[in-house]
Design a protein around this motif. Structure first.
Motif, mmCIF file in Angstrom:
data_model
loop_
_atom_site.group_PDB
_atom_site.id
_atom_site.type_symbol
_atom_site.label_atom_id
_atom_site.label_comp_id
_atom_site.label_asym_id
_atom_site.label_seq_id
_atom_site.Cartn_x
_atom_site.Cartn_y
_atom_site.Cartn_z
ATOM 1 N N HIS A 223 113.418 27.708 47.433
ATOM 2 C CA HIS A 223 114.121 28.994 47.377
ATOM 3 C C HIS A 223 115.555 28.834 47.867
ATOM 4 O O HIS A 223 115.856 27.985 48.711
ATOM 5 N N GLU A 224 116.428 29.669 47.337
ATOM 6 C CA GLU A 224 117.835 29.697 47.744
ATOM 7 C C GLU A 224 117.968 30.771 48.814
ATOM 8 O O GLU A 224 117.840 31.964 48.526
ATOM 9 N N VAL A 225 118.224 30.358 50.054
ATOM 10 C CA VAL A 225 118.138 31.269 51.197
ATOM 11 C C VAL A 225 119.510 31.576 51.776
ATOM 12 O O VAL A 225 120.332 30.686 51.992
ATOM 13 N N THR A 226 119.734 32.857 52.014
ATOM 14 C CA THR A 226 120.842 33.314 52.852
ATOM 15 C C THR A 226 120.223 33.967 54.067
ATOM 16 O O THR A 226 119.338 34.816 53.935
ATOM 17 N N ALA A 227 120.657 33.557 55.262
ATOM 18 C CA ALA A 227 120.070 34.085 56.486
ATOM 19 C C ALA A 227 121.161 34.629 57.392
ATOM 20 O O ALA A 227 122.258 34.071 57.476
ATOM 21 N N SER A 228 120.838 35.717 58.083
ATOM 22 C CA SER A 228 121.827 36.352 58.948
ATOM 23 C C SER A 228 121.566 36.047 60.409
ATOM 24 O O SER A 228 120.451 35.736 60.828
ATOM 25 N N THR A 229 122.634 36.141 61.186
ATOM 26 C CA THR A 229 122.584 36.037 62.638
ATOM 27 C C THR A 229 123.616 37.006 63.188
ATOM 28 O O THR A 229 124.560 37.390 62.482
ATOM 29 N N THR A 230 123.462 37.406 64.439
ATOM 30 C CA THR A 230 124.449 38.295 65.049
ATOM 31 C C THR A 230 125.575 37.521 65.716
ATOM 32 O O THR A 230 126.545 38.120 66.166
ATOM 33 N N SER A 231 125.439 36.204 65.792
ATOM 34 C CA SER A 231 126.401 35.384 66.522
ATOM 35 C C SER A 231 127.007 34.302 65.639
ATOM 36 O O SER A 231 126.284 33.518 65.016
ATOM 37 N N ALA A 232 128.334 34.241 65.616
ATOM 38 C CA ALA A 232 129.004 33.194 64.847
ATOM 39 C C ALA A 232 128.654 31.811 65.370
ATOM 40 O O ALA A 232 128.668 30.824 64.622
ATOM 41 N N ALA A 233 128.270 31.737 66.641
ATOM 42 C CA ALA A 233 127.908 30.454 67.234
ATOM 43 C C ALA A 233 126.633 29.878 66.635
ATOM 44 O O ALA A 233 126.369 28.679 66.776
ATOM 45 N N LYS A 234 125.832 30.721 65.974
ATOM 46 C CA LYS A 234 124.569 30.266 65.406
ATOM 47 C C LYS A 234 124.650 30.001 63.904
ATOM 48 O O LYS A 234 123.641 29.673 63.281
ATOM 49 N N LEU A 235 125.820 30.149 63.327
ATOM 50 C CA LEU A 235 125.952 29.896 61.894
ATOM 51 C C LEU A 235 125.562 28.453 61.566
ATOM 52 O O LEU A 235 124.884 28.201 60.560
ATOM 53 N N GLY A 236 125.953 27.536 62.413
ATOM 54 C CA GLY A 236 125.631 26.134 62.176
ATOM 55 C C GLY A 236 124.146 25.856 62.234
ATOM 56 O O GLY A 236 123.643 24.971 61.520
ATOM 57 N N VAL A 237 123.422 26.602 63.076
ATOM 58 C CA VAL A 237 121.966 26.445 63.172
ATOM 59 C C VAL A 237 121.323 26.767 61.827
ATOM 60 O O VAL A 237 120.452 26.041 61.340
ATOM 61 N N ILE A 238 121.772 27.851 61.223
ATOM 62 C CA ILE A 238 121.218 28.259 59.930
ATOM 63 C C ILE A 238 121.612 27.275 58.840
ATOM 64 O O ILE A 238 120.787 26.868 58.007
ATOM 65 N N GLU A 239 122.863 26.876 58.831
ATOM 66 C CA GLU A 239 123.328 25.942 57.791
ATOM 67 C C GLU A 239 122.603 24.606 57.889
ATOM 68 O O GLU A 239 122.320 23.964 56.866
ATOM 69 N N MET B 59 113.356 31.713 44.132
ATOM 70 C CA MET B 59 113.980 33.018 44.330
ATOM 71 C C MET B 59 115.184 32.903 45.254
ATOM 72 O O MET B 59 115.261 31.993 46.085
ATOM 73 N N ARG B 60 116.086 33.844 45.126
ATOM 74 C CA ARG B 60 117.149 34.011 46.116
ATOM 75 C C ARG B 60 116.605 34.960 47.191
ATOM 76 O O ARG B 60 116.246 36.103 46.886
ATOM 77 N N VAL B 61 116.544 34.477 48.418
ATOM 78 C CA VAL B 61 115.902 35.218 49.507
ATOM 79 C C VAL B 61 116.899 35.481 50.621
ATOM 80 O O VAL B 61 117.580 34.549 51.084
ATOM 81 N N PHE B 62 117.001 36.731 51.036
ATOM 82 C CA PHE B 62 117.841 37.103 52.167
ATOM 83 C C PHE B 62 116.947 37.304 53.385
ATOM 84 O O PHE B 62 116.066 38.165 53.376
ATOM 85 N N VAL B 63 117.149 36.496 54.424
ATOM 86 C CA VAL B 63 116.371 36.601 55.658
ATOM 87 C C VAL B 63 117.250 37.231 56.726
ATOM 88 O O VAL B 63 118.204 36.597 57.212
ATOM 89 N N ALA B 64 116.967 38.459 57.073
ATOM 90 C CA ALA B 64 117.690 39.150 58.140
ATOM 91 C C ALA B 64 117.081 38.733 59.469
ATOM 92 O O ALA B 64 115.909 38.980 59.723
ATOM 93 N N GLY B 65 117.889 38.082 60.302
ATOM 94 C CA GLY B 65 117.360 37.565 61.553
ATOM 95 C C GLY B 65 116.887 36.134 61.416
ATOM 96 O O GLY B 65 115.859 35.742 61.976
ATOM 97 N N GLY B 66 117.634 35.335 60.695
ATOM 98 C CA GLY B 66 117.192 33.968 60.396
ATOM 99 C C GLY B 66 117.349 32.977 61.524
ATOM 100 O O GLY B 66 116.819 31.869 61.440
ATOM 101 N N SER B 67 118.061 33.353 62.595
ATOM 102 C CA SER B 67 118.263 32.412 63.695
ATOM 103 C C SER B 67 117.320 32.659 64.866
ATOM 104 O O SER B 67 117.414 31.972 65.882
ATOM 105 N N GLY B 68 116.393 33.610 64.734
ATOM 106 C CA GLY B 68 115.420 33.874 65.788
ATOM 107 C C GLY B 68 114.335 32.819 65.822
ATOM 108 O O GLY B 68 114.298 31.912 64.980
#
Length: 310
Positions: free
Chosen positions: A25-41, A1-10
């Protein structure tokens, strides 16, 4: 599934996203901080910056991800957002999280409806907040305590909103117990080591715990099976504070916790601390194990504290 995780960097998102990716699963995850984009990737997911309180931003992020399912893990409990833990004033400490559980939930549900997403999972809570009457261990059929007239009431009202709104959508609420594991209990352990986390009265109030990895695995199962309704995601061992707190102190290498009378704790720490320690009701995981086929890595906090906190 394509899964959207709101709050994926917590703290929970960081254990959940890799499990989802590992299951294909194909995951897209959100964060409030651009500094955490790399953590999710680095976890193998697509990353997006999103403010959960901005309806338009939520709508754009969800539409761009084109998800088959949405998992709501947004909170603002991290000290960077909420400051130091303030158990005496949970209404202030959880103010940001309360907004995410009300406004943020509504924004995500609106985005889900706009995209035709019916599979929606959200974070709830079930540790010590069962109705303070009857037995010490509650199930999903027992109501949560509203703690009316106390500073905890706004927190419980926000949780009730999540449950009402998500179940009305046909979704799933995962009531996680007290989370522990990497990054989840650092503030509590620090207080214990400073002997600032005492036992109150007889400390007979119960709590339920869950390791981050077990909370994540239950979430994956609920997603994949299309489970709906409310599930208590806790371990097999609800226990009174008189048992778990001294044990946690020992594992943390701290001195045994002090013991203080109820009247002093009420003045120093407030109503929530007293109610949790003296009247708290834990929860049963029987439904989750039965309906999801969930097998815990850490069936008891006793094993989990030993292995999961070191």
């Amino acid at each position: 599934m394509r899964v959207f995780v709101a709050g994926g960097s917590g703290v929970l998102g960081r254990r959940l996203v890799p499990q989802l990716v590992g299951r294909g699963h194909e995951v897209t995850a959100s964060t409030t901080s651009a500094a955490k984009l790399g953590v999710i990737e680095a976890m193998g997911a697509q990353a997006v910056v999103m403010d959960g309180l901005d309806a338009a931003a939520v709508g754009r992020a969800v539409a761009s991800a084109e998800p088959d399912a949405i998992i709501h893990q947004m909170t603002a409990i991290n000290p960077a957002h909420a400051g130091k833990p303030d158990i005496k004033h949970p209404d202030r400490w959880f103010a940001g999280t309360n907004r995410l559980r009300v406004e943020g939930t509504d924004h995500l549900l609106a985005a889900a409806q706009a995209q035709g997403v019916t599979r929606f999972l959200a974070q709830g809570y079930a540790s010590w907040n069962g109705l303070r009457e009857g037995g010490w261990v509650k199930t999903e059929d027992d109501p949560l305590d509203a703690f009316e007239g106390t500073p905890t009431a706004p927190v419980m009202a926000a949780m009730k909103h999540v449950e009402d709104a998500v179940t009305a959508h046909g979704g799933t609420v995962l009531r996680y117990g007290a989370l522990y594991g990497p990054g989840a209990t650092d503030d509590q352990v620090e207080m214990i080591r400073k002997r600032q986390y005492p036992l109150v009265g007889r400390a007979q109030g119960y709590s339920s715990w869950i390791h981050l990895d077990d909370a994540a695995s239950a979430t994956v199962l609920a997603l994949e099976q299309g489970a709906t309704g409310v599930f208590d995601i806790v371990d097999d061992d609800p226990a009174p504070a008189s048992e778990w707190l001294p044990y946690l102190a020992r594992v943390a290498g701290a001195k045994p916790p002090r013991r203080v009378p109820v009247w002093l704790a009420r003045i120093a720490a407030g109503d929530q601390a007293v109610m949790m320690m003296t009247e708290g009701r834990g929860f049963s995981n029987a439904k989750a194990k039965r309906e999801l086929g969930w097998i815990l890595r850490y069936p008891s906090w006793r094993q989990g504290f030993e292995e999961g906190l070191r």
